[in-house]
Every structure is written in C-alpha cells, then in structure tokens.
Design a protein around this motif. Structure first.
Motif, PDB file in Angstrom:
ATOM      1  N   SER A 153       0.856  -1.177   0.000  1.00  0.00           N
ATOM      2  CA  SER A 153       0.000   0.000   0.000  1.00  0.00           C
ATOM      3  C   SER A 153       0.895   1.231   0.000  1.00  0.00           C
ATOM      4  CB  SER A 153      -0.868  -0.034   1.263  1.00  0.00           C
ATOM      5  OG  SER A 153      -1.221   1.278   1.641  1.00  0.00           O
ATOM      6  N   LEU A 203       0.152  -5.351   0.875  1.00  0.00           N
ATOM      7  CA  LEU A 203      -1.274  -5.354   0.581  1.00  0.00           C
ATOM      8  C   LEU A 203      -1.677  -6.778   0.196  1.00  0.00           C
ATOM      9  CD1 LEU A 203      -3.717  -3.545   0.477  1.00  0.00           C
ATOM     10  CD2 LEU A 203      -3.176  -3.041  -1.901  1.00  0.00           C
ATOM     11  N   TYR A 250      -7.202  -8.468  -0.888  1.00  0.00           N
ATOM     12  CA  TYR A 250      -7.641  -7.083  -0.743  1.00  0.00           C
ATOM     13  C   TYR A 250      -7.345  -6.272  -1.981  1.00  0.00           C
ATOM     14  CZ  TYR A 250      -8.772  -8.425   3.909  1.00  0.00           C
ATOM     15  OH  TYR A 250      -9.352  -9.071   4.967  1.00  0.00           O
ATOM     16  N   ILE A 251      -6.957  -6.982  -3.033  1.00  0.00           N
ATOM     17  CA  ILE A 251      -6.762  -6.308  -4.305  1.00  0.00           C
ATOM     18  C   ILE A 251      -7.817  -6.845  -5.274  1.00  0.00           C
ATOM     19  CG2 ILE A 251      -5.146  -5.851  -6.187  1.00  0.00           C
ATOM     20  CD1 ILE A 251      -2.884  -6.456  -4.211  1.00  0.00           C
ATOM     21  N   LYS A 282      -6.934  -2.434  -7.738  1.00  0.00           N
ATOM     22  CA  LYS A 282      -7.274  -1.417  -6.724  1.00  0.00           C
ATOM     23  C   LYS A 282      -7.290  -2.082  -5.348  1.00  0.00           C
ATOM     24  CE  LYS A 282      -8.808   2.381  -9.135  1.00  0.00           C
ATOM     25  NZ  LYS A 282      -7.725   2.348 -10.126  1.00  0.00           N
ATOM     26  N   SER A 283      -6.902  -1.325  -4.324  1.00  0.00           N
ATOM     27  CA  SER A 283      -6.997  -1.819  -2.954  1.00  0.00           C
ATOM     28  C   SER A 283      -8.454  -1.801  -2.505  1.00  0.00           C
ATOM     29  CB  SER A 283      -6.178  -0.935  -2.007  1.00  0.00           C
ATOM     30  OG  SER A 283      -6.592  -1.162  -0.668  1.00  0.00           O
ATOM     31  N   LYS A 284      -8.914  -2.921  -1.947  1.00  0.00           N
ATOM     32  CA  LYS A 284     -10.291  -2.954  -1.455  1.00  0.00           C
ATOM     33  C   LYS A 284     -10.403  -2.249  -0.104  1.00  0.00           C
ATOM     34  CE  LYS A 284     -12.737  -6.863  -2.027  1.00  0.00           C
ATOM     35  NZ  LYS A 284     -12.945  -8.331  -2.096  1.00  0.00           N
ATOM     36  N   PRO A 291      -2.351  -0.193  -5.824  1.00  0.00           N
ATOM     37  CA  PRO A 291      -1.180  -0.737  -5.135  1.00  0.00           C
ATOM     38  C   PRO A 291       0.107  -0.495  -5.913  1.00  0.00           C
ATOM     39  CG  PRO A 291      -2.538  -2.504  -6.040  1.00  0.00           C
ATOM     40  CD  PRO A 291      -3.281  -1.234  -6.269  1.00  0.00           C
TER      41      PRO A 291
END
Ligand SMILES: [Zn+2]
Length: 600
Positions: A127, A134, A138-139, A172-174, A180
């Motif tokens: 992150s 990350l 979570y991506i 995208k990061s959740k 990221p």
C-alpha cells in the motif's frame, strides 16, 4: 472393512459460520462418516479452524486485538456450533498448534529437498500510503483470463483460476481504493508445472468423482504456473530454512498451511490416542495404509485446493514428479480417493453475505430450531449437486409435512398404541404373518443395502429419499391395517402382530435415518425401550498443546459405540412408555418472523 478418512474443509476463524457453510462441508461429511462407522469401517474424521492469513490479520488490526486473540474467539464459537449440530469429528483442532507448525514445516522441507519448492525474486504489492504489504484478497481488478471485472488478487470467482495480483488489469486496494505499488521481494514458489504430469495421471485414474469436479480439475492443469507459497506477513508458520526461520516478516502463506491440516490433525489425533503412529493406517501409501481411502468434503470454491494443490504437495513430498526425489520422515503419502464438492446454498434467493446481513448463523438457528430439523433440510434439499435456495417457507413445509407428519407421526402412533394396549413390544400372533406384514418388513430390510450404497456414493438426497419411502410405506400399512379397530379380545393377537411389525419397521427406519438425524435417532431408540448409546455425540474437551503451546478446546468423541448398519429384531416384552413427541411442529408465523429479522 477399511480405513476411511473423512477430511472436512477447515472453516476460517474470522467469524461465526452460517448455515450455508455447514450445508456444504459440515452435515454431508458427518452423514458419510456416521454411515461408514455403522457399516463397520474404521473412520477418522478430522478438521479444525483455519486461523492464519491476511483476513484475520486485517480484522484483528481493525478490532485492536492480536490475530491469535481473534482466532481464539472464533475457534471456540465454531467448535461449539459444530458440536451442537452433532458433527462427529474424531478431532476438530486448529492450525495454530505447535504440532501443526511442525507438520507444515516437515512438508515444506521435504518438498524443498526434492526440488519442488524454489526461491524466486518477484514483485509484491504494497500500500503506497502505509508501506505495508497489501494482501492478495484485498486487491481487486479485471481477471486477465476471463475478463471478469471483480476478480480478487488471489483467485477469480468467475473462472476459478488462481491469480497473482500483479496479473490483474487495473488493480485497486479494497481497503481504501488506492492503486497498489508493486515492489521486488524474495519468495518461495511451489513448482506446480513439475508436478503436472503426475497430477494428470492421477486424475485420469479417478473413478466415481462428480463429473463437474473432474472436468474443473483437469482444466486447471492446462495452465499450471509456479505458485508463491510465502508472503510478507508476520502471522503464519515460519519458513523452516536457514536464514529464513528467524525472520519475522516472512511466513508460509495460509493456503499452503491450511490444506496440510488434514495430515497434521490426523497426526495430532494419533498422538493423543496413545499410538503416535496410528495415523499411518489412513495415510501411508505403503503397506501400512493399503486399505486406506480418503474423502474430502468442501464447497465448490475450494475444489482447486483439494484436487490440485493438496495432491501436488503430497506427490512432491513423496517424490512423485518430474524431478523425482525421496519421501521424508512421514513416508510416501496417499492422495485423495475422492474430492466431494457441494454447490452453493443461497438464502431467500440471495447469496449469503455477512456484511449485507443476508445470513443466518448456525448458533442463531439452533437457538430457535432443533439441530435435526436443519440436518433434515440440508439432507433433502441441500446443495448436493446444484445451487439450491434456503427459504423459510420451504423449511417450515419440510419440517411440518415430512419430518413431523411423516416420520414423527409414524413413531408416535406406533409407540403410543403399543404402550397403551400392551405396555411392551407385543408378540407376533402364532397364526403368523400376512403377506402385507412380510412385504413391509422386507421393504425395510432391503433399505439397508439401497440407502447404504447411496450414502457411500455421496448421493445423500436420494439416500434419505429411500429411507423416507420406508416411512411412507409403514404409514400406509398402518392406515390400511387400522389396528385401532381391533379392540376385542379375539382381535388382540392380530393387533399385537400389526404393532410388532410397525415397531420393527420404525426401528429399522430409525437406523436408516441415524446418519442424517442422530439426535432424534437416539430418542427414538429410547422410545422403543432401547438402552445405551445409539448415535454417539461429539464433546468439547479442553486440552494442553502437545508441544508446550497454549491450551485450547477440541471437538472429539467416542464413536466405537452405537448402532450398526443392520436390522436388529425387537425383543418381545421389552417395556414401552407413552412417548413424548420427537419432532416439533412449527407455527407458520415463523416464516414472517424470520423474514422480518432478515430485513431488519
Ligand atoms: Zn477469471
């Protein structure tokens, strides 16, 4: 007789389990294990909570507790739910035991020595705002294989392929939506391509698997890539290699350690049994395990771990791949006999979702309804080979019309009439049995082969259907024979014969239904004047970690007692008391109440 391993998927310890979970891995594996024990096999049923990995780390951070504290909490909740459902684990443990760590490290070391685990510098996601790793899950982004736009970093739920987050299109990061950053980091990889030929040969030799599971697994082999099995994370099993063992920032990743749980739990069970080598009878690919068979139960989202990854680990450890090699101290290990996957259960037409409150947790369910009412619904209407929908209206109908009005009514009227008129199991009239009596007794006896064969082949819906046919035949017989009309002294011997036949068939049908409905089977056994354990139940025990770690609860039991899979002739003259109802009829108002709860 053979040694049968019932290997049940490991529930993840980040929250309580809902009824969708237990209808996939839980109840079907217990029905199978109970039947196999009753049929005389030596069954070992193992599982536990899966406690490592990033979701638990992230959730613990959010709650301000340690991952261990979070896992401790949900390990207890889940073990208690499974106990309340009557799931007959020989050992339900957890992945944070020292025994598990040691077995995971032994597999890792063996695979590494044989050349199936190789180091590689790779790019990992961090992150940019926090600088922390990350986690894959979570991506989110677009799947590079099928184009699905909500693929997770570790797996695409649309095409089922495992992914690396860097392969996602537009990741995208959740957690916070940022993009990221990918940085270079060294990790270990499982060399799946070196095991692909061995896996293909093994899959080609599989008989009797559900075709969808076999097809799905074969497709995965077409595009096998080396797979990272370590992560930049503090929470997990340390990497057992020099220079890595003491690093706190690198751990074996959760999916690698969790599948090894089947083996580590079997070893823990053996160590606790007093014969530390006993696990080999279920696991050894050499002489010790020659009659061993293993059945893995899970939801369909977990097929890849059981039909590809786990066999790859076992094969590589045994030295069966393109690089050959020698087995480690555990010896050559058996690959799964069968991977039994279930489909999804939905709830009132929607996917279960804890965050959107489309959910009913096992504990909440069991506060209001009996365990066997849920077990019955799962057996007759669960997601065995199709996605199926749980609705409260259907639950009510199945409970009231089938369980209560069918099975419960047969038990109740046969036992009460016999108790009232004879006070005991009545004798058969010396005049003998009629054709109708014999036909019904034969139908019930024939059920043992039919129902047993269906359960052994994982056709539980059909199996319980056949058992309920015996119940329906017996209800029809009672209505036709109308023993309540035979009140005179001359008629009493015939009345006794009819009730004797009916009670014998109740006893047989009860045995046929025992794997499905163990709680009520015990009660019905007692209503028929039986004593002792008919359907053994699991218990929770607090145990010390075998290797000095913190104590923890396990689910276990003595399942050497209980009914066998056979018709047992009722003993004439055995006293009977007036029965209490075994099943509860539900008020139709529960449907609106439950729907209001779901909405509210
Ligand atoms: Zn995809």
């Amino acid at each position: 007789m053979s040694h049968v391993l019932a290997a049940v998927a490991w529930p993840y310890a980040n929250g309580p389990r809902h009824i969708g979970h237990v209808s996939g891995f839980g109840v079907p594996s217990d029905v199978f294990a109970r039947y196999m024990r009753m049929a005389g096999h030596d069954v070992l049923m193992v599982s536990g909570t899966d406690e490592h990995g990033t979701p638990i780390q992230v959730q613990a951070d959010a709650e301000g507790v340690t991952p261990r504290e979070l896992a401790d909490r949900y390990n207890r909740v889940i073990a208690e739910d499974l106990r309340a459902l009557g799931l007959s684990y020989d050992l339900f443990t957890r992945t944070t035991t020292r025994n598990h760590y040691a077995v995971v490290q032994e597999l890792f070391t063996g695979l590494h020595r044989n050349g199936y685990i190789v180091p590689k510098v790779t790019t990992g996601a961090i992150s940019p705002s926090t600088g922390r790793t990350l986690p894959d899950r979570y991506i989110e982004g677009t799947c590079p294989i099928c184009g699905y736009d909500s693929a997770r970093g570790d797996q695409c739920d649309n095409c089922g392929n495992q992914l690396d987050p860097i392969d996602l299109i537009d990741p995208k990061s959740k957690i916070n939506g940022e993009t990221p950053e990918f940085v270079e980091t060294e990790h270990f990889f499982l060399d799946l391509p070196a095991l692909a030929d061995a896996l293909r040969q093994w899959l080609d030799s599989r008989d009797g698997w559900r075709p969808n599971v076999l097809r799905f697994s074969r497709n995965l082999l077409d595009d096998l890539q080396p797979r990272a099995i370590t992560r930049d994370l503090e929470w997990g099993v340390p990497i057992p290699l020099e220079g890595w063992q003491d690093r706190s920032d690198k751990r074996i990743y959760v999916w690698f350690d969790a599948v090894i749980g089947y083996l580590s739990a079997s070893i823990e069970w053996a160590r606790r049994s007093g014969d530390p080598e006993a696990w080999r009878k279920w696991w050894s690919a050499d002489a010790e395990g020659k009659d061993a068979r293993s059945y893995y139960f899970m939801g369909k989202d977990n097929i890849v771990f059981h039909s590809v990854i786990w066999p790859a680990l076992l094969g590589g450890y045994s030295g069966d791949g393109s690089r050959d090699g020698e087995p480690g101290d555990l010896g050559r290990l058996n690959l799964p006999t069968e991977v039994v996957s279930s489909e999804y259960l939905t709830m009132e037409g929607r996917k279960f979702s804890s965050s959107r409150k489309v959910v009913i947790y096992v504990r909440d369910f069991l506060e209001r309804y009996d365990a066997d009412a849920l077990r019955y619904f799962i057996a007759v209407a669960g997601p065995e080979s199709n996605d199926t929908d749980f609705t409260w209206a259907e639950f009510l109908r199945r409970n009231n019309d089938e369980l209560v009005a069918g099975w419960g009514n047969l038990v109740n009227r046969s036992v009460s009439m016999a108790a009232k008129n004879f006070g005991a199991i009545p004798p058969v009239d010396p005049a003998g049995l009629t054709d109708a009596d014999r036909a019904l007794l034969d139908t019930a006896k024939a059920g043992f082969a039919v129902v047993g064969d269906l359960i052994a082949r994982h056709r539980q819906k059909q199996a319980i259907g056949e058992a309920m046919k015996v119940v329906a035949e017996a209800n029809k017989y009672l209505s036709e024979q109308a023993p309540w009309k035979l009140k005179g002294d001359d008629d009493k011997p015939r009345m006794g014969t009819i009730l004797h036949v009916a009670l014998q068939v109740v006893s047989d049908a009860n045995t046929l239904l025992t794997p499905f409905l163990p709680h009520s089977a015990q009660k019905i056994h007692e209503l028929l004047g039986g004593t002792g354990v008919h359907a053994p139940m699991p218990v929770i025990e607090e145990v010390d970690d075998l290797d000095g770690g913190p104590a923890y609860p396990v689910l276990t039991g003595d399942y050497t007692v209980g009914a066998r899979w056979e018709s047992v002739p009722l003993e004439v003259g055995r006293p009977l008391a007036a029965p209490k109802p075994v099943f509860r009829k539900l008020d139709p108002s529960i449907v609106d109440e439950e729907l209001a709860r779901l909405a509210g």
